[in-house]
Scaffold this motif. Structure first.
Motif, PDB file in Angstrom:
ATOM      1  N   ALA A  89       0.840  -1.195   0.000  1.00  0.00           N
ATOM      2  CA  ALA A  89       0.000   0.000   0.000  1.00  0.00           C
ATOM      3  C   ALA A  89       0.878   1.249   0.000  1.00  0.00           C
ATOM      4  N   HIS A  90       1.918   1.238   0.815  1.00  0.00           N
ATOM      5  CA  HIS A  90       2.844   2.374   0.863  1.00  0.00           C
ATOM      6  C   HIS A  90       3.514   2.588  -0.489  1.00  0.00           C
ATOM      7  N   ASP A  91       3.984   1.510  -1.110  1.00  0.00           N
ATOM      8  CA  ASP A  91       4.637   1.626  -2.419  1.00  0.00           C
ATOM      9  C   ASP A  91       3.674   2.151  -3.481  1.00  0.00           C
ATOM     10  N   ILE A  92       2.455   1.651  -3.485  1.00  0.00           N
ATOM     11  CA  ILE A  92       1.458   2.096  -4.468  1.00  0.00           C
ATOM     12  C   ILE A  92       1.203   3.589  -4.323  1.00  0.00           C
ATOM     13  N   ILE A  93       1.034   4.033  -3.096  1.00  0.00           N
ATOM     14  CA  ILE A  93       0.699   5.438  -2.860  1.00  0.00           C
ATOM     15  C   ILE A  93       1.909   6.343  -3.061  1.00  0.00           C
ATOM     16  N   ALA A  94       3.050   5.980  -2.468  1.00  0.00           N
ATOM     17  CA  ALA A  94       4.232   6.844  -2.522  1.00  0.00           C
ATOM     18  C   ALA A  94       4.948   6.788  -3.872  1.00  0.00           C
ATOM     19  N   GLN A  95       5.252   5.591  -4.334  1.00  0.00           N
ATOM     20  CA  GLN A  95       6.013   5.465  -5.572  1.00  0.00           C
ATOM     21  C   GLN A  95       5.122   5.534  -6.808  1.00  0.00           C
ATOM     22  N   GLY A  96       3.984   4.872  -6.744  1.00  0.00           N
ATOM     23  CA  GLY A  96       3.103   4.815  -7.904  1.00  0.00           C
ATOM     24  C   GLY A  96       2.292   6.063  -8.153  1.00  0.00           C
ATOM     25  N   HIS A  97       2.010   6.822  -7.069  1.00  0.00           N
ATOM     26  CA  HIS A  97       1.149   7.991  -7.219  1.00  0.00           C
ATOM     27  C   HIS A  97       1.769   9.282  -6.688  1.00  0.00           C
TER      28      HIS A  97
END
Length: 123
Positions: A89-97
């Motif tokens: 979830a952290h990767d999706i929000i921070a890196q992906g978005h």
């Protein structure tokens, strides 16, 4: 930065699942007069959107909060958690978005996860 709806939904579902698990855990502890609750708040500002998912579960210690987004770290009993949910979830929000995912928690009081997403062009 454009939002990828499927990825963002996956991250949010994970946050909701954790909140529901937390309130169920506190309820099963048999605490008198406890009423489980999960809240969702959203707001927009000049820089983007914030989504808050809060619960009145058992909360987390500072030591747990420091590790909560690390891969393979889990607070769930053996066999119930992989330790990948909050990390992904952290990767999706921070890196992906280009956003942020933070946690605030107090033992015995509950936990709040804050998702910050920039408006298009502000990342």
């Amino acid at each position: 930065m454009a939002v990828v709806p499927q990825d963002l939904v996956r991250a949010l579902i994970n946050l909701f699942t954790n909140a529901f698990h937390a309130v169920r855990q506190r309820q099963q502890a048999g605490e008198a007069a406890y009423h489980p609750a999960v809240w969702v708040h959203t707001r927009t500002g000049p820089g983007g959107v914030e989504i808050c998912i809060a619960d009145n579960g058992p909360g987390m210690s500072a030591a747990v909060q420091a590790k909560i987004f690390q891969p393979f770290f889990t607070t769930k009993p053996l066999g119930e958690g992989t330790g990948l949910g909050l990390s992904l979830a952290h990767d999706i929000i921070a890196q992906g978005h280009g956003g942020t995912l933070t946690v605030e928690s107090q033992e015995g009081q509950g936990t709040t996860f804050r998702v910050g997403l920039p408006l298009n062009g502000s990342a």
